[in-house]
Motif scaffolding. Structure first.
Motif, mmCIF file in Angstrom:
data_model
loop_
_atom_site.group_PDB
_atom_site.id
_atom_site.type_symbol
_atom_site.label_atom_id
_atom_site.label_comp_id
_atom_site.label_asym_id
_atom_site.label_seq_id
_atom_site.Cartn_x
_atom_site.Cartn_y
_atom_site.Cartn_z
ATOM 1 N N PRO A 81 0.820 -1.230 0.000
ATOM 2 C CA PRO A 81 0.000 0.000 0.000
ATOM 3 C C PRO A 81 0.852 1.278 0.000
ATOM 4 C CG PRO A 81 -0.971 -1.609 1.480
ATOM 5 C CD PRO A 81 0.366 -2.166 1.041
ATOM 6 N N ALA A 82 1.900 1.314 0.788
ATOM 7 C CA ALA A 82 2.764 2.499 0.825
ATOM 8 C C ALA A 82 3.440 2.712 -0.529
ATOM 9 C CB ALA A 82 3.808 2.365 1.928
ATOM 10 N N ASP A 83 3.897 1.620 -1.124
ATOM 11 C CA ASP A 83 4.551 1.731 -2.431
ATOM 12 C C ASP A 83 3.577 2.205 -3.502
ATOM 13 O OD1 ASP A 83 7.005 0.968 -1.414
ATOM 14 O OD2 ASP A 83 6.801 -1.129 -2.043
ATOM 15 N N ARG A 84 2.309 1.767 -3.420
ATOM 16 C CA ARG A 84 1.316 2.222 -4.401
ATOM 17 C C ARG A 84 1.075 3.724 -4.255
ATOM 18 N NH1 ARG A 84 -0.456 -2.982 -3.599
ATOM 19 N NH2 ARG A 84 -1.895 -2.497 -1.907
ATOM 20 N N LEU A 85 1.042 4.217 -3.026
ATOM 21 C CA LEU A 85 0.858 5.660 -2.830
ATOM 22 C C LEU A 85 2.036 6.439 -3.415
ATOM 23 C CD1 LEU A 85 -0.685 5.644 0.746
ATOM 24 C CD2 LEU A 85 -1.772 6.530 -1.334
ATOM 25 N N LEU A 86 3.243 5.957 -3.216
ATOM 26 C CA LEU A 86 4.406 6.638 -3.790
ATOM 27 C C LEU A 86 4.453 6.465 -5.308
ATOM 28 C CD1 LEU A 86 7.086 5.791 -1.088
ATOM 29 C CD2 LEU A 86 5.830 7.947 -1.406
ATOM 30 N N ASN A 87 3.957 5.337 -5.778
ATOM 31 C CA ASN A 87 3.952 5.052 -7.205
ATOM 32 C C ASN A 87 3.025 5.999 -7.982
ATOM 33 O OD1 ASN A 87 5.029 3.549 -9.356
ATOM 34 N ND2 ASN A 87 3.299 2.135 -9.350
ATOM 35 N N LEU A 88 2.075 6.613 -7.289
ATOM 36 C CA LEU A 88 1.241 7.630 -7.943
ATOM 37 C C LEU A 88 2.136 8.619 -8.682
ATOM 38 C CD1 LEU A 88 -1.184 8.466 -4.965
ATOM 39 C CD2 LEU A 88 -1.873 7.378 -7.116
ATOM 40 N N LEU A 131 -10.601 10.230 -9.239
ATOM 41 C CA LEU A 131 -9.194 10.171 -8.848
ATOM 42 C C LEU A 131 -9.065 10.261 -7.331
ATOM 43 C CD1 LEU A 131 -6.237 9.999 -9.676
ATOM 44 C CD2 LEU A 131 -6.282 12.477 -10.101
ATOM 45 N N LEU A 132 -9.812 11.164 -6.718
ATOM 46 C CA LEU A 132 -9.800 11.300 -5.258
ATOM 47 C C LEU A 132 -10.264 10.003 -4.597
ATOM 48 C CD1 LEU A 132 -9.476 13.009 -2.675
ATOM 49 C CD2 LEU A 132 -11.832 13.789 -3.041
ATOM 50 N N ASP A 133 -11.325 9.403 -5.109
ATOM 51 C CA ASP A 133 -11.837 8.151 -4.544
ATOM 52 C C ASP A 133 -10.787 7.044 -4.629
ATOM 53 O OD1 ASP A 133 -14.238 9.465 -4.065
ATOM 54 O OD2 ASP A 133 -15.284 8.550 -5.773
ATOM 55 N N TYR A 134 -10.097 6.977 -5.751
ATOM 56 C CA TYR A 134 -9.053 5.963 -5.917
ATOM 57 C C TYR A 134 -7.921 6.198 -4.920
ATOM 58 C CZ TYR A 134 -5.092 3.466 -7.931
ATOM 59 O OH TYR A 134 -3.986 2.673 -8.109
ATOM 60 N N VAL A 135 -7.479 7.434 -4.798
ATOM 61 C CA VAL A 135 -6.399 7.744 -3.857
ATOM 62 C C VAL A 135 -6.862 7.448 -2.428
ATOM 63 C CG1 VAL A 135 -4.908 9.572 -2.952
ATOM 64 C CG2 VAL A 135 -5.321 9.412 -5.413
ATOM 65 N N CYS A 136 -8.122 7.724 -2.140
ATOM 66 C CA CYS A 136 -8.665 7.419 -0.811
ATOM 67 C C CYS A 136 -8.641 5.913 -0.544
ATOM 68 C CB CYS A 136 -10.076 7.976 -0.679
ATOM 69 S SG CYS A 136 -10.715 7.854 1.005
ATOM 70 N N GLU A 137 -8.956 5.109 -1.557
ATOM 71 C CA GLU A 137 -8.866 3.645 -1.416
ATOM 72 C C GLU A 137 -7.439 3.245 -1.049
ATOM 73 O OE1 GLU A 137 -10.149 1.524 -4.931
ATOM 74 O OE2 GLU A 137 -11.944 2.779 -5.079
ATOM 75 N N LEU A 138 -6.475 3.837 -1.737
ATOM 76 C CA LEU A 138 -5.076 3.528 -1.457
ATOM 77 C C LEU A 138 -4.704 3.948 -0.033
ATOM 78 C CD1 LEU A 138 -3.363 4.614 -4.813
ATOM 79 C CD2 LEU A 138 -4.022 2.295 -4.101
ATOM 80 N N CYS A 139 -5.203 5.098 0.392
ATOM 81 C CA CYS A 139 -4.914 5.584 1.750
ATOM 82 C C CYS A 139 -5.539 4.660 2.796
ATOM 83 C CB CYS A 139 -5.439 7.007 1.929
ATOM 84 S SG CYS A 139 -4.536 8.237 0.975
ATOM 85 N N THR A 140 -6.728 4.159 2.508
ATOM 86 C CA THR A 140 -7.394 3.216 3.416
ATOM 87 C C THR A 140 -6.596 1.926 3.504
ATOM 88 O OG1 THR A 140 -9.556 4.181 2.915
ATOM 89 C CG2 THR A 140 -9.544 1.951 3.851
ATOM 90 N N GLU A 141 -6.158 1.399 2.357
ATOM 91 C CA GLU A 141 -5.337 0.183 2.333
ATOM 92 C C GLU A 141 -4.042 0.380 3.118
ATOM 93 O OE1 GLU A 141 -4.635 -0.869 -1.756
ATOM 94 O OE2 GLU A 141 -6.773 -1.140 -2.161
ATOM 95 N N HIS A 142 -3.522 1.593 3.070
ATOM 96 C CA HIS A 142 -2.282 1.921 3.777
ATOM 97 C C HIS A 142 -2.507 2.008 5.290
ATOM 98 C CE1 HIS A 142 1.591 3.716 4.617
ATOM 99 N NE2 HIS A 142 1.033 4.815 5.087
ATOM 100 N N GLY A 143 -3.759 2.149 5.705
ATOM 101 C CA GLY A 143 -4.073 2.251 7.129
ATOM 102 C C GLY A 143 -4.010 3.670 7.660
#
Length: 187
Positions: A81-88, A131-143
Motif C-alpha cells: 500500500p505504501a509503495d502504491r501511494l508513492l507510485n502515484l 481520482l480522489l476516490d481511488y487515492v482514498c482507497e489507497l490511503c485506506t489500504e495503507h491504514g
C-alpha cells in the motif's frame, strides 16, 4: 471496399475531438478543423452529437475512462500500500516525459469554462472525484488515520505536479510531489 460502421465513425470523431482539444483547447477546435481532421462530413458529426459541447463532453468522458484505467493499472503494479501511494508520482513522472504531454485535459478544459455548472466543468469534476476516490482507497489500504484528509492532500500534490510539469516543463515536479507525499506518509 470496406464500409466504416457507425460505431467506427463515432469513435473516429471522438478520437479526433479528444486529440484536438487536448492539443489546442476547446475554443481552438472548430467544427471545420474537426471535420477536416476526422475525414467525415459535418452531417456525420451532427448525426451523433447535437452540438460541439455534447461532442466535447463525450470525448472527455471517454478520456476519463481510459486515463483512469491506465493510471490505476500502472499504480497498482507496486506491491505494498505504501509503495502504491508513492507510485502515484512515479507513474505521473513517466506520463510527464511522454510525447504529447499537455497536462491534465480536465484542468485545461475547465479553465475554458466560466460556469461551475457547465457540462465540461462537471465532467472534469467527476474525473477529479474518481481520482480522489481511488487515492482514498489507497490511503485506506495503507491504514491512514484519516484516509479522506490524506487523499485530499495527495490530490493537491498530484494536480500541482501535473500543472508544474506542464507550465514549467519540469518533469521533476513528480519527484518533488513524491518527496512531500513521503513526509505526509511518514516514510
Amino acid at each position: 471496399m470496406n464500409e466504416i460502421t457507425t460505431t467506427e465513425t463515432r469513435d473516429i470523431i471522438l478520437d479526433v475531438t479528444e486529440k484536438l482539444i487536448y492539443k489546442s483547447g476547446i475554443a481552438a477546435t472548430g467544427m471545420d478543423l474537426l471535420v477536416k481532421t476526422a475525414g467525415v462530413s459535418r452531417k456525420s458529426v451532427y448525426r451523433y452529437f447535437a452540438n460541439k459541447e455534447e461532442l466535447v463532453v463525450a470525448a472527455l468522458q471517454r478520456r476519463d475512462v481510459r486515463w483512469m484505467q491506465w493510471f490505476k493499472s500502472e499504480v497498482d503494479k507496486a506491491s505494498s500500500p505504501a509503495d502504491r501511494l508513492l507510485n502515484l508520482f512515479t507513474v505521473l513522472k513517466t506520463w510527464f516525459a511522454s510525447d504529447g504531454f499537455r497536462g491534465c485535459a480536465f484542468i485545461n478544459t475547465s479553465g475554458e469554462t466560466g460556469d461551475p455548472q457547465d457540462p465540461v466543468r462537471l465532467v472534469a469534476k467527476e474525473h477529479k472525484q474518481k481520482l480522489l476516490d481511488y487515492v482514498c482507497e489507497l490511503c485506506t489500504e495503507h491504514g491512514a488515520e484519516d484516509p479522506q484528509a490524506l487523499a485530499r492532500q495527495l490530490l493537491i500534490l498530484i494536480d500541482g505536479a501535473i500543472t508544474v510539469a506542464l507550465l514549467m516543463g519540469d518533469h521533476g515536479a513528480a519527484d518533488n510531489a513524491q518527496y512531500m507525499a513521503r513526509k505526509l506518509l511518514d516514510l
